[in-house]
Design a protein around this motif. Structure first.
Motif, short mmCIF file in Angstrom:
data_model
loop_
_atom_site.label_atom_id
_atom_site.label_comp_id
_atom_site.label_asym_id
_atom_site.label_seq_id
_atom_site.Cartn_x
_atom_site.Cartn_y
_atom_site.Cartn_z
N ASN A 272 0.96 -1.09 -0.18
CA ASN A 272 0.53 0.01 0.07
C ASN A 272 0.77 1.36 -0.12
O ASN A 272 0.05 2.60 -0.89
CB ASN A 272 -0.91 -0.28 1.35
CG ASN A 272 -1.36 -0.66 1.03
OD1 ASN A 272 -2.50 -1.48 0.03
ND2 ASN A 272 -2.61 -1.56 2.00
N TYR A 273 1.66 1.29 1.09
CA TYR A 273 2.55 1.84 1.10
C TYR A 273 3.65 2.40 -0.15
O TYR A 273 3.58 3.94 -1.07
CB TYR A 273 3.80 2.54 1.92
CG TYR A 273 5.10 3.52 1.61
CD1 TYR A 273 4.51 4.61 2.49
CD2 TYR A 273 6.35 3.15 1.40
CE1 TYR A 273 5.81 5.64 2.38
CE2 TYR A 273 7.14 3.78 1.07
CZ TYR A 273 6.59 5.91 2.03
OH TYR A 273 7.79 6.30 1.77
N LEU A 274 3.94 1.32 -1.26
CA LEU A 274 4.19 1.74 -2.58
C LEU A 274 3.10 2.91 -4.02
O LEU A 274 3.71 3.41 -4.47
CB LEU A 274 5.50 0.75 -3.04
CG LEU A 274 6.46 -0.02 -3.07
CD1 LEU A 274 5.83 -1.56 -3.61
CD2 LEU A 274 7.31 1.01 -3.85
N ASN A 275 2.54 2.09 -3.62
CA ASN A 275 0.86 3.00 -4.50
C ASN A 275 0.60 4.51 -3.86
O ASN A 275 0.63 5.11 -4.37
CB ASN A 275 0.39 2.17 -4.05
CG ASN A 275 -0.34 0.44 -5.63
OD1 ASN A 275 0.56 0.19 -5.87
ND2 ASN A 275 -0.88 -0.25 -4.45
N GLU A 276 1.09 4.35 -2.89
CA GLU A 276 0.42 5.89 -1.92
C GLU A 276 1.75 6.56 -2.27
O GLU A 276 1.40 7.90 -2.57
CB GLU A 276 0.31 5.55 -0.49
CG GLU A 276 -0.74 5.36 -0.24
CD GLU A 276 -0.51 4.91 2.22
OE1 GLU A 276 -0.06 5.10 2.24
OE2 GLU A 276 -1.38 3.87 1.83
N VAL A 277 2.73 6.22 -2.45
CA VAL A 277 4.16 7.52 -2.91
C VAL A 277 4.42 7.42 -4.30
O VAL A 277 5.10 8.86 -4.80
CB VAL A 277 5.35 7.24 -2.22
CG1 VAL A 277 4.74 6.93 -0.76
CG2 VAL A 277 5.96 5.92 -2.05
N GLY A 278 3.40 6.84 -5.50
CA GLY A 278 3.25 7.43 -6.56
C GLY A 278 4.32 5.95 -7.10
O GLY A 278 4.61 6.36 -8.75
N GLY A 279 4.93 4.75 -6.33
CA GLY A 279 5.08 3.94 -6.76
C GLY A 279 3.99 2.72 -7.33
O GLY A 279 2.59 3.17 -7.63
N GLN A 280 4.45 1.83 -7.65
CA GLN A 280 4.19 0.69 -8.13
C GLN A 280 4.32 -0.32 -7.31
O GLN A 280 5.45 -1.10 -7.72
CB GLN A 280 4.43 -0.09 -10.26
CG GLN A 280 3.71 -0.99 -10.62
CD GLN A 280 3.75 -1.40 -11.76
OE1 GLN A 280 4.69 -0.52 -12.66
NE2 GLN A 280 2.94 -2.23 -11.95
N ALA A 281 3.72 -1.36 -6.77
CA ALA A 281 3.82 -2.11 -6.10
C ALA A 281 2.99 -3.40 -6.83
O ALA A 281 2.03 -3.69 -7.35
CB ALA A 281 2.65 -2.37 -4.49
N ILE A 282 4.66 -4.37 -6.79
CA ILE A 282 4.29 -5.98 -7.70
C ILE A 282 3.95 -6.74 -6.77
O ILE A 282 4.50 -7.06 -5.71
CB ILE A 282 5.18 -5.66 -8.39
CG1 ILE A 282 5.83 -4.20 -9.21
CG2 ILE A 282 5.67 -7.28 -9.10
CD1 ILE A 282 7.04 -4.37 -9.55
N SER A 283 2.91 -7.94 -6.98
CA SER A 283 2.23 -8.94 -6.39
C SER A 283 3.56 -9.48 -6.83
O SER A 283 3.96 -10.34 -7.57
CB SER A 283 1.22 -9.28 -7.23
OG SER A 283 0.93 -10.76 -6.21
N PRO A 284 4.00 -10.69 -5.71
CA PRO A 284 5.44 -11.23 -5.79
C PRO A 284 4.77 -13.06 -6.06
O PRO A 284 3.92 -12.67 -5.82
CB PRO A 284 6.68 -10.92 -5.32
CG PRO A 284 4.99 -11.06 -3.26
CD PRO A 284 4.07 -9.91 -4.76
N GLU A 285 5.72 -13.45 -6.61
CA GLU A 285 5.42 -15.23 -7.56
C GLU A 285 6.49 -15.51 -6.15
O GLU A 285 7.22 -15.28 -6.53
CB GLU A 285 5.80 -15.54 -8.96
CG GLU A 285 5.53 -16.92 -8.71
CD GLU A 285 6.70 -16.94 -9.98
OE1 GLU A 285 7.09 -18.22 -10.49
OE2 GLU A 285 6.09 -16.21 -10.96
N ILE A 286 5.66 -16.87 -5.97
CA ILE A 286 6.69 -17.16 -4.01
C ILE A 286 7.19 -18.56 -4.51
O ILE A 286 5.43 -19.40 -5.09
CB ILE A 286 5.28 -17.30 -3.15
CG1 ILE A 286 4.72 -15.91 -2.86
CG2 ILE A 286 6.85 -17.71 -2.09
CD1 ILE A 286 6.20 -15.16 -2.13
N THR A 287 7.84 -19.36 -4.56
CA THR A 287 8.10 -20.65 -4.69
C THR A 287 8.90 -21.11 -3.96
O THR A 287 9.44 -20.21 -3.38
CB THR A 287 8.68 -20.32 -5.85
OG1 THR A 287 9.71 -19.39 -6.16
CG2 THR A 287 7.59 -20.27 -7.43
N ASP A 288 9.18 -22.27 -3.69
CA ASP A 288 10.78 -23.12 -3.23
C ASP A 288 10.10 -22.87 -1.43
O ASP A 288 10.78 -22.53 -0.79
CB ASP A 288 11.72 -22.52 -3.29
CG ASP A 288 11.60 -22.48 -4.82
OD1 ASP A 288 11.75 -23.88 -5.80
OD2 ASP A 288 12.57 -21.89 -5.42
#
Length: 172
Positions: A63-79
């Motif tokens: 949420n912070y990333l999006n609030e400050v004008g960045g782009q939050a990326i949903s991560p891929e989780i493995t291993d």
């Protein structure tokens, strides 16, 4: 025109932290499952709560990333580990993982100091405090093994003690 409060490098590092928190959530979910399969129901409850907490940390940064004008990326989780040698081994892995998260937060804060990004430093301060608490909890759990041992009735008592930590964190 792009309006942003953080650099691309800080955005990249924050997204790496999002991925680390998401992976922690998945790791602790795997630990909870192992505990349930091995009759450590109180420890399972503790690790389910830890998994939820790490997901909350991930969302907070997301949420912070999006609030400050960045782009939050949903991560891929493995291993994600699913098996452990023992409850003690699982708890050692818990501490090791928390230490790596602390190191990551520290590196991120150091980067932000170099960039004079005091808004992000202020945001990350909560995480630094949280990590001190997480490491303290993990060390306390390992102390249970030092005091009681890691066989027989001691495992039952340790499972109960870990469950008590879950209960006290819910109340606090």
């Amino acid at each position: 025109m792009e309006y942003r409060s953080l650099s691309k490098k800080t955005e990249e590092l924050l997204n790496q932290q999002v991925a680390m928190e998401a992976k922690a959530s998945a790791i602790y979910l795997g630990m909870a499952s192992w505990c349930e399969r091995n009759a450590f129901e109180h420890s399972a409850k503790f690790f389910y709560l830890q998994s939820d907490e790490e997901r909350m940390h991930m969302l907070k940064i997301f949420n912070y990333l999006n609030e400050v004008g960045g782009q939050a990326i949903s991560p891929e989780i493995t291993d994600i580990p699913q098996d452990y040698e023992s409850l003690k081994n699982l708890c050692e892995s818990f501490l090791n993982h928390e230490v790596s998260v602390t190191q990551s937060i520290n590196a991120l804060m150091s980067h932000c100091y170099q960039e004079n990004d005091f808004i992000t430093i202020n945001f990350l301060q909560w995480f630094a405090t949280e990590q001190r608490e997480e490491e303290m909890t993990a060390r306390r759990i390992l102390d249970f093994f030092e005091v009681a041992g890691d066989e027989g009735v001691a495992l039952y008592m340790i499972d109960q003690s870990i469950g008590n930590l879950a209960t006290s964190s819910e109340e606090g």
